[in-house]
Structure formats: C-alpha cells, structure tokens
Design a protein around this motif. Structure first.
Motif, PDB file in Angstrom:
ATOM      1  N   ALA A  74       0.844  -1.187   0.000  1.00 36.94           N
ATOM      2  CA  ALA A  74       0.000   0.000   0.000  1.00 36.94           C
ATOM      3  C   ALA A  74       0.883   1.242   0.000  1.00 36.94           C
ATOM      4  N   PRO A  75       1.043   1.896  -1.144  1.00 36.58           N
ATOM      5  CA  PRO A  75       1.987   3.012  -1.247  1.00 36.58           C
ATOM      6  C   PRO A  75       1.675   4.168  -0.303  1.00 36.58           C
ATOM      7  N   GLU A  76       0.403   4.316   0.091  1.00 39.26           N
ATOM      8  CA  GLU A  76       0.084   5.434   0.969  1.00 39.26           C
ATOM      9  C   GLU A  76       0.758   5.330   2.334  1.00 39.26           C
ATOM     10  N   PHE A  77       1.202   4.145   2.726  1.00 36.88           N
ATOM     11  CA  PHE A  77       1.885   3.996   4.006  1.00 36.88           C
ATOM     12  C   PHE A  77       3.347   4.420   3.941  1.00 36.88           C
ATOM     13  N   ALA A 108      -1.651  21.094  -3.678  1.00 37.84           N
ATOM     14  CA  ALA A 108      -2.873  20.685  -4.369  1.00 37.84           C
ATOM     15  C   ALA A 108      -4.046  21.594  -4.039  1.00 37.84           C
ATOM     16  N   GLU A 109      -4.128  22.027  -2.811  1.00 35.86           N
ATOM     17  CA  GLU A 109      -5.232  22.906  -2.418  1.00 35.86           C
ATOM     18  C   GLU A 109      -5.180  24.250  -3.137  1.00 35.86           C
ATOM     19  N   GLY A 110      -4.006  24.662  -3.568  1.00 37.78           N
ATOM     20  CA  GLY A 110      -3.857  25.929  -4.271  1.00 37.78           C
ATOM     21  C   GLY A 110      -4.031  25.836  -5.777  1.00 37.78           C
ATOM     22  N   LEU A 111      -4.185  24.630  -6.291  1.00 36.17           N
ATOM     23  CA  LEU A 111      -4.307  24.438  -7.733  1.00 36.17           C
ATOM     24  C   LEU A 111      -5.763  24.432  -8.173  1.00 36.17           C
ATOM     25  N   LYS A 112      -5.962  24.663  -9.461  1.00 41.03           N
ATOM     26  CA  LYS A 112      -7.292  24.532 -10.038  1.00 41.03           C
ATOM     27  C   LYS A 112      -7.632  23.043 -10.143  1.00 41.03           C
ATOM     28  N   ASP A 161      -6.150  21.328 -13.184  1.00 47.75           N
ATOM     29  CA  ASP A 161      -4.739  20.927 -13.103  1.00 47.75           C
ATOM     30  C   ASP A 161      -4.593  19.589 -12.388  1.00 47.75           C
ATOM     31  N   LEU A 162      -5.373  19.414 -11.332  1.00 46.15           N
ATOM     32  CA  LEU A 162      -5.335  18.143 -10.599  1.00 46.15           C
ATOM     33  C   LEU A 162      -5.824  16.996 -11.480  1.00 46.15           C
ATOM     34  N   ILE A 163      -6.897  17.235 -12.192  1.00 45.27           N
ATOM     35  CA  ILE A 163      -7.451  16.199 -13.069  1.00 45.27           C
ATOM     36  C   ILE A 163      -6.430  15.778 -14.119  1.00 45.27           C
ATOM     37  N   ILE A 164      -5.789  16.734 -14.736  1.00 44.32           N
ATOM     38  CA  ILE A 164      -4.793  16.415 -15.770  1.00 44.32           C
ATOM     39  C   ILE A 164      -3.651  15.597 -15.179  1.00 44.32           C
ATOM     40  N   PHE A 165      -3.183  15.987 -14.005  1.00 41.35           N
ATOM     41  CA  PHE A 165      -2.086  15.243 -13.374  1.00 41.35           C
ATOM     42  C   PHE A 165      -2.504  13.796 -13.097  1.00 41.35           C
ATOM     43  N   TRP A 166      -3.675  13.619 -12.496  1.00 41.20           N
ATOM     44  CA  TRP A 166      -4.103  12.259 -12.140  1.00 41.20           C
ATOM     45  C   TRP A 166      -4.335  11.410 -13.381  1.00 41.20           C
ATOM     46  N   SER A 182     -15.127  15.467  -6.372  1.00 38.80           N
ATOM     47  CA  SER A 182     -14.921  16.869  -6.003  1.00 38.80           C
ATOM     48  C   SER A 182     -13.424  17.152  -5.999  1.00 38.80           C
ATOM     49  N   LYS A 183     -13.071  18.409  -5.897  1.00 36.55           N
ATOM     50  CA  LYS A 183     -11.651  18.778  -5.827  1.00 36.55           C
ATOM     51  C   LYS A 183     -11.013  18.120  -4.604  1.00 36.55           C
ATOM     52  N   GLN A 184     -11.723  18.100  -3.474  1.00 37.35           N
ATOM     53  CA  GLN A 184     -11.163  17.501  -2.259  1.00 37.35           C
ATOM     54  C   GLN A 184     -10.918  16.011  -2.446  1.00 37.35           C
ATOM     55  N   GLU A 185     -11.822  15.328  -3.133  1.00 38.47           N
ATOM     56  CA  GLU A 185     -11.619  13.903  -3.378  1.00 38.47           C
ATOM     57  C   GLU A 185     -10.389  13.671  -4.251  1.00 38.47           C
ATOM     58  N   ILE A 186     -10.170  14.537  -5.210  1.00 39.73           N
ATOM     59  CA  ILE A 186      -8.986  14.405  -6.058  1.00 39.73           C
ATOM     60  C   ILE A 186      -7.722  14.650  -5.234  1.00 39.73           C
ATOM     61  N   ILE A 187      -7.761  15.638  -4.349  1.00 45.81           N
ATOM     62  CA  ILE A 187      -6.617  15.889  -3.469  1.00 45.81           C
ATOM     63  C   ILE A 187      -6.345  14.679  -2.583  1.00 45.81           C
ATOM     64  N   ASP A 188      -7.392  14.067  -2.080  1.00 46.55           N
ATOM     65  CA  ASP A 188      -7.229  12.891  -1.212  1.00 46.55           C
ATOM     66  C   ASP A 188      -6.531  11.737  -1.927  1.00 46.55           C
ATOM     67  N   ILE A 189      -6.654  11.701  -3.235  1.00 51.16           N
ATOM     68  CA  ILE A 189      -6.038  10.623  -3.994  1.00 51.16           C
ATOM     69  C   ILE A 189      -4.513  10.725  -3.959  1.00 51.16           C
ATOM     70  N   ILE A 190      -3.992  11.901  -3.692  1.00 57.72           N
ATOM     71  CA  ILE A 190      -2.536  12.060  -3.535  1.00 57.72           C
ATOM     72  C   ILE A 190      -2.011  11.019  -2.568  1.00 57.72           C
TER      73      ILE A 190
END
Length: 91
Positions: A14-17, A31-35, A38-43, A66-74
């Motif tokens: 599990a890479p998140e660990f 990520a919180e400062g990005l549009k 931009d997050l969608i394109i990166f993912w 949502s944007k927050q869900e995309i950030i959580d994927i980090i």
C-alpha cells in the motif's frame, strides 16, 4: 485459531503507508492551491502510465469527484507519485 498478521506486507503493498508526513503535507498544500483542472490532468497522466483500462475507468469516474476527493487521492498514489506532483507544481 492463531492468526498471524504481517503489517510489513500491508505496508509494502500500500503506497500510501510509505509517505513521509512532511512530503504529504506539502503535496496537499500545493494541491489545495491548484485549479481542479490541473489536478485532473495530473491524475489522468498518472493513470495513463498504469494502463489504458485504468485510464478509461478514471476518466469515466472523474466527473463525479470533487476537488477535495482528487486531493485525497494524492495519499493513495504514494510517495513516488507525490514527489512528481511536488516537483511539477511547486513554485
């Protein structure tokens, strides 16, 4: 019954660990400062590296996130991808 658990296997699988907390916090702050776009394109770029099927699944589901869900994927993508993210977007 004696159940033996190996937390090392979970950690390796599990890479998140593997995240350093400082790096994770930095990636989230960036990520919180990005549009959202931009997050969608990166993912999508990350998923496209994995496989065409993975990319297609992500592309179908992305409109629901949502944007927050995309950030959580980090966190779920792990430190290697997180470092790519920091390097790409850190100003």
């Amino acid at each position: 019954m004696n159940i033996k658990r190996s937390y090392e296997k979970v950690k390796n699988g599990a890479p998140e660990f593997g995240w350093d907390e400082k790096d994770l916090n930095e990636a989230i702050k960036i990520a919180e400062g990005l549009k959202r776009s931009d997050l969608i394109i990166f993912w999508l770029q990350q998923e496209a590296k994995e496989s065409e099927a993975s990319f297609d699944n992500w592309f179908k589901d992305l409109q629901l996130f949502s944007k927050q869900e995309i950030i959580d994927i980090i966190h779920e993508l792990g430190p290697k991808v997180g470092q790519e993210f920091i390097d790409k977007f850190k100003k």
